[in-house]
Scaffold this motif. Structure first.
Motif, PDB file in Angstrom:
ATOM      1  N   ASP A 141      42.603  82.775  59.885  1.00 40.86           N
ATOM      2  CA  ASP A 141      42.264  81.219  58.975  1.00 40.86           C
ATOM      3  C   ASP A 141      40.819  81.619  58.141  1.00 40.86           C
ATOM      4  OD1 ASP A 141      41.850  81.089  61.521  1.00 40.86           O
ATOM      5  OD2 ASP A 141      41.266  79.218  61.195  1.00 40.86           O
ATOM      6  N   GLY A 142      40.146  82.094  59.343  1.00 40.30           N
ATOM      7  CA  GLY A 142      38.652  82.348  58.623  1.00 40.30           C
ATOM      8  C   GLY A 142      38.630  83.603  57.680  1.00 40.30           C
ATOM      9  N   ASN A 191      44.355  79.507  63.673  1.00 36.07           N
ATOM     10  CA  ASN A 191      44.113  78.687  65.139  1.00 36.07           C
ATOM     11  C   ASN A 191      43.176  77.722  64.825  1.00 36.07           C
ATOM     12  OD1 ASN A 191      41.766  80.614  64.761  1.00 36.07           O
ATOM     13  ND2 ASN A 191      42.326  81.677  66.171  1.00 36.07           N
ATOM     14  N   ILE A 226      40.049  77.811  63.760  1.00 36.64           N
ATOM     15  CA  ILE A 226      38.823  78.060  64.473  1.00 36.64           C
ATOM     16  C   ILE A 226      38.498  79.647  63.926  1.00 36.64           C
ATOM     17  CG2 ILE A 226      39.196  78.960  66.731  1.00 36.64           C
ATOM     18  CD1 ILE A 226      37.351  75.765  66.066  1.00 36.64           C
ATOM     19  N   TYR A 227      37.173  79.829  64.226  1.00 37.90           N
ATOM     20  CA  TYR A 227      36.922  81.146  64.229  1.00 37.90           C
ATOM     21  C   TYR A 227      36.748  81.648  65.865  1.00 37.90           C
ATOM     22  CZ  TYR A 227      34.609  80.916  59.411  1.00 37.90           C
ATOM     23  OH  TYR A 227      34.399  80.825  58.222  1.00 37.90           O
ATOM     24  N   GLY A 228      37.718  82.500  66.240  1.00 35.82           N
ATOM     25  CA  GLY A 228      38.005  82.810  67.660  1.00 35.82           C
ATOM     26  C   GLY A 228      37.143  83.759  67.862  1.00 35.82           C
ATOM     27  N   MET A 266      47.332  84.071  60.507  1.00 31.27           N
ATOM     28  CA  MET A 266      47.279  83.643  62.041  1.00 31.27           C
ATOM     29  C   MET A 266      46.145  82.203  61.996  1.00 31.27           C
ATOM     30  SD  MET A 266      47.565  87.349  63.019  1.00 31.27           S
ATOM     31  CE  MET A 266      47.438  87.184  64.787  1.00 31.27           C
TER      32      MET A 266
HETATM   33 MG   LIG Z   1      40.813  81.847  63.165  1.00 31.57          MG
END
Ligand SMILES: [Mg+2]
Ligand SMILES: Cc1ncc(C[n+]2csc(CCOP(=O)(O)OP(=O)(O)O)c2C)c(N)n1
Ligand code: SF4
Length: 290
Positions: free
Chosen positions: A96-97, A124, A126-128, A122
């Motif tokens: 997403d980022g 989530n 957030i920046y995983g 994908m």
């Molecule tokens: Mg992400």
């Protein structure tokens, strides 16, 4: 990528939603190989940077070509691959980022070109990989390392964005149902034009949304994810727009433009016209018109 790289030691955390996405892609590619009798090497999988981007190294079984790209630039890379080798099936996996933040500026132009590639986003929220900073889809008020007093922006609504930008195929999925996800990805790859399968893929370490998506009656939590209603007409852009403006996460095919003309067809047509002009120029240059 011709085989899994044994020296690549990246691992997803236990329960990461990305495991379901990789399975969905594997199943969709296996289906394509069987159904179209097309070798798996005919597919190029382009990924961005993030936990999600590592997917390109974590495929099991027969492998497509893999291109682990740079952050936010999956679409420019895929554009280059597809326009130079139009016979290849080009699939993208991006976080997403990666896709909506740093790479967000590329979506509109490729939607307008109707580049014939399939993107698996994908999400989530957030920046995983970089340890949990807020992304465009992080909720309002959520505390993260970059929003210590709560996120001040409203979350982006990617499905609405895709429709507004003119993406010609939009599906929405959850990673916990890989077989269903595979069907959406397969349909996206079959679609002639720009297709996006947006997947809710929870991050168990920084943003665990499994319960919110699935619901928990014992805690009075309603499921955010719900199936696209049977009567939904995916060829109707207005109906698709109404659907994605509702609360929650619809799961299914949201929109499929029945009149989609991919960039490749426009290029072929333009080349036909250019041929004529080139002949005229040649004739002028050789003096045949004089
Ligand atoms: Mg992400
Ligand atoms: C140009 C550039 N800017 C920033 C980074 C650092 N960086 C790497 S991954 C990432 C965010 C990843 O988030 P997302 O795309 O959502 O993927 P996830 O890890 O959540 O799957 C960032 C900011 C980078 N690699 N390159
Ligand atoms: S940090 Fe989150 S997104 Fe990254 S591997 Fe772990 S659970 Fe998955």
């Amino acid at each position: 990528m011709s085989k899994r790289n044994p020296e690549y030691d990246f691992k997803w955390c236990p329960g990461c939603g990305d495991f379901g996405v990789v399975r969905g892609i594997e199943l969709a590619l296996a289906d394509r190989v069987n159904r179209l009798k097309e070798p798996i090497e005919n597919t190029v999988l382009v990924s961005g940077i993030g936990c999600s981007g590592n997917l390109v190294h974590l495929q099991e079984g027969p492998q497509p070509y893999g291109f682990h790209g740079i952050h936010g630039r999956t679409l420019p890379i895929a554009w280059g691959v597809k326009t130079s080798r139009p016979e290849l099936n080009v699939l993208i996996a991006a976080g997403d980022g990666d896709f909506l933040s740093i790479g967000g500026e590329h979506i509109g132009p490729q939607a307008k070109r109707n580049l014939d590639v399939t993107v698996v986003v994908m999400d989530n929220g957030i920046y995983g990989l970089t340890k949990g900073q807020a992304s465009p889809t992080t909720g309002f008020g959520v505390i993260t390392p970059t929003t210590p007093y709560g996120k001040l922006e409203e979350p982006m609504r990617p499905l609405e964005l895709y429709l507004a930008l003119g993406v010609s195929f939009v599906a929405s999925a959850v990673s916990s149902r890989p077989k269903e996800l595979a069907q959406f990805i397969a349909q996206g790859m079959d679609h002639r034009g720009f297709s996006i399968v947006h997947v809710q893929s929870p991050c168990t370490t920084y943003n665990d949304t499994y319960e919110a998506l699935k619901g928990n009656p014992a805690k009075g939590i309603e499921p955010a994810a719900y199936p696209v209603p049977d009567g939904h007409d995916a060829s109707d852009l207005d109906a698709a727009t109404r659907l994605v403006r509702q609360k929650g996460v619809p799961v299914g095919i949201v929109y499929r433009n029945p009149d989609s003309v991919p960039l490749q067809d426009r290029l072929t047509e333009a080349r036909e016209r250019t041929k004529v002009r080139t002949r005229d120029v040649d004739a002028l240059l050789t003096g045949l018109h004089i």
